[in-house]
Design a protein around this motif. Sequence first.
Motif, PDB file in Angstrom:
ATOM      1  N   TRP A 104      -8.208  32.021 140.948  1.00 20.46           N
ATOM      2  CA  TRP A 104      -6.895  31.380 141.068  1.00 20.46           C
ATOM      3  C   TRP A 104      -6.757  30.327 139.979  1.00 20.46           C
ATOM      4  CZ3 TRP A 104      -3.456  33.257 144.534  1.00 20.46           C
ATOM      5  CH2 TRP A 104      -3.958  34.035 145.585  1.00 20.46           C
ATOM      6  N   GLY A 140      -5.508  26.363 141.208  1.00 22.28           N
ATOM      7  CA  GLY A 140      -6.097  26.317 142.543  1.00 22.28           C
ATOM      8  C   GLY A 140      -5.251  25.584 143.560  1.00 22.28           C
ATOM      9  N   ALA A 187      -4.238  27.731 146.569  1.00 24.09           N
ATOM     10  CA  ALA A 187      -5.351  28.461 147.176  1.00 24.09           C
ATOM     11  C   ALA A 187      -5.622  28.109 148.639  1.00 24.09           C
ATOM     12  CB  ALA A 187      -6.625  28.224 146.355  1.00 24.09           C
ATOM     13  N   HIS A 190      -5.891  31.228 150.714  1.00 23.23           N
ATOM     14  CA  HIS A 190      -7.154  31.851 150.304  1.00 23.23           C
ATOM     15  C   HIS A 190      -8.337  31.192 151.020  1.00 23.23           C
ATOM     16  CE1 HIS A 190     -10.474  32.982 147.581  1.00 23.23           C
ATOM     17  NE2 HIS A 190     -10.691  31.694 147.427  1.00 23.23           N
ATOM     18  N   LYS A 191      -8.326  29.895 151.135  1.00 25.28           N
ATOM     19  CA  LYS A 191      -9.414  29.191 151.825  1.00 25.28           C
ATOM     20  C   LYS A 191      -9.441  29.558 153.312  1.00 25.28           C
ATOM     21  CE  LYS A 191      -9.578  25.204 148.685  1.00 25.28           C
ATOM     22  NZ  LYS A 191     -10.941  24.719 148.471  1.00 25.28           N
ATOM     23  N   THR A 226      -9.981  25.244 144.084  1.00 23.91           N
ATOM     24  CA  THR A 226     -11.130  26.135 144.222  1.00 23.91           C
ATOM     25  C   THR A 226     -12.363  25.457 143.635  1.00 23.91           C
ATOM     26  OG1 THR A 226     -10.510  27.216 142.140  1.00 23.91           O
ATOM     27  CG2 THR A 226      -9.779  28.253 144.183  1.00 23.91           C
ATOM     28  N   LYS A 227     -13.531  25.772 144.190  1.00 22.01           N
ATOM     29  CA  LYS A 227     -14.755  25.061 143.813  1.00 22.01           C
ATOM     30  C   LYS A 227     -15.950  25.978 144.039  1.00 22.01           C
ATOM     31  CE  LYS A 227     -16.818  20.490 144.524  1.00 22.01           C
ATOM     32  NZ  LYS A 227     -16.705  19.238 145.315  1.00 22.01           N
ATOM     33  N   ASP A 284     -15.013  31.591 145.781  1.00 23.14           N
ATOM     34  CA  ASP A 284     -14.458  30.829 144.663  1.00 23.14           C
ATOM     35  C   ASP A 284     -15.358  31.047 143.443  1.00 23.14           C
ATOM     36  OD1 ASP A 284     -12.717  29.919 146.553  1.00 23.14           O
ATOM     37  OD2 ASP A 284     -13.349  27.824 146.493  1.00 23.14           O
TER      38      ASP A 284
END
Length: 642
Positions: A75, A78, A81, A84-85, A107-108, A115
């Motif tokens: 992404w 992010g 996101a 997504h998470k 993201t991380k 991610d």
Amino acid sequence: MTTPPPTPLLDQVNDPADLRKLSEEQLPQLAQELRGETVRVVSFTGGHLGASLGVIELTLALHYVFDTPRDRLIWDVGHQAYPHKILTGRRGRMLTLRQGGGLSGFTKRSESIYDPFGAAHTSTSISAALGMAVARDLRGEDHNVIAVIGDGAMSAGMAYEAMNNAGWMDSRLIVVLNDNDMSIAPPVGAMSAYLSRLISSRPYRSIRHVLSDLTKQFPRGLKVAARRAEEYARGLVTGGTLFEELGFFYVGPVDGHNLDHLLPVLKNLRADRDPGPILLHVVTKKGHGYPPAEKSADKYHGVGKFDVVTGEQVKPKANAPSYTDVFARALISEAEKDERVTAITAAMPAGTGLDKFAKRFTNRFFDVGIAEQHAVTFAAGLAAEGLKPFAAIYSTFLQRAYDQVMHDVSLQKLPVRFAIDRAGLVGADGATHAGAFDITYLGCLPHMVVMAAGDEADLVHMVATAAAIDDRPCAFRYPRGEGMGVDMPTHGTPLEIGKGRILREGNAVAILSFGGRLSEAMKACEELAARGFSTTLADARFAKPLDCELVRRLATEHPVLITLEENAVGGFAAHVMHYLATEGLLDHGLKLRPLCLPDIYIDQDKPELQYDLAGLNAVQIVATALRALGLDKEAAGAAARA
């Protein structure tokens, strides 16, 4: 407090493997549940809401069709996101979003195997995805790599550099262009969906490659003509000529909120194993499905806590104006006096306060998009022609234009004025957005004047100072959030370049503060006075040129000198120490104690807790002074804990 609606389908999804067990007919209901859950979470935590709501269906479709995490899903930025998470095993921790010890707002890599690449700055996804695709090919593997990038991020040059590179390589790569501003897409509908399914299908791709192989037998002129004819014919009905010219196979536009349109196209792309990059153009709407966010996309891009039913944001009453607002008003004041004053931002008019300037001086305001490099050199061009450009860019984003600051501004001594917002630690946005390095990377450049505002009144004077500097570049930095509540001047008065100020006189300890920690230094002085130690407090105002006379006085009249700044190692303290060492002022027992940000990245938390961790609050300043004065470590530690 309203009871959240039931989420029977979402409750079954702990990871994308669970999602793929559902039927396609269940996905629209799941999308509604996911949208409601995203709104509910952000109403408690604050964060980037509009962008996340705009990709609900797209997120579901990508995880449903592709085999994540084996297939890499990247992404861009992010900030979209959050859905997504939720779908990738982090739903139970979503209320820790952007909190200390909780989930990142972006993201991380260290947070989840879902991610594959961390992001918080924009326009990096295609470059990273291409690197991953090439690595896959070199290892002989066969998974997909998908990058999702917004149309706003496509205004940055790095995205086109990556596309230009990818277009001339054989690595299979899928780029999803999430167009949520209608700035690229023509109208979408059933015909567009049909064409996208057709063009992305295996038969069409196979026929295209057969024809491509056949045209290789043609003379070069006919071969080029045939290829261009096919590209432009498709471009007329689908609008992908630009991307085709960059070497991408273009598919779209597709309605990003219609799963009946999205799923068949994504399945076609998943099945395709032909080499080369593909761009899928998806049209979405920020805030989709939540009326308050749909009506005000900018307002709901980044929000604080809010009421889910009304959309009304919960805003604490400010005790003082924000530094950003003070800057905006001060710049407007300067522009009223001088028609040469102009303002530039890189897609952050509201964040930098320049939206107010734009309303007053429309023809002198320039939003260049997410293009910090261009913003700096554009400002240099304005300066070269005698205008007074102010480039208002967050510290963390100015890092992206460092080469331009050096070559196009500093080397040529062009009087570009850099207004550096978000200096120091920034709370919920965490390490990626901290303004931790600008004193260091600007202070080493010849000709550059570097200032930092100790309070909001001083910021007004620094704006006036910057406007008056016409023979070299300058920068002034200021923190996020409210000021100290000091009396405000009606108009700014230019400061004497390279001169600080004494705010308090003492003889035991000298504190030389540069920037936004001045209020904590004041508290430390009061505490030291209560303990019987008189303290001098000085506000440096300038890191470059340094007020050498002030530094000499502090060093020779006090046994202890503490420098204080919200910047990494190598910043203001380095300039002070260099001067003291060069002048031999460290040879006679002076105890110099530099306080700056530690050599670590500090994750998201409340700002006061971040500064506690950094050791830059009043209690740590007091403890440092007491240790330097010879108090035993236990007593100093007790002072720090008090």
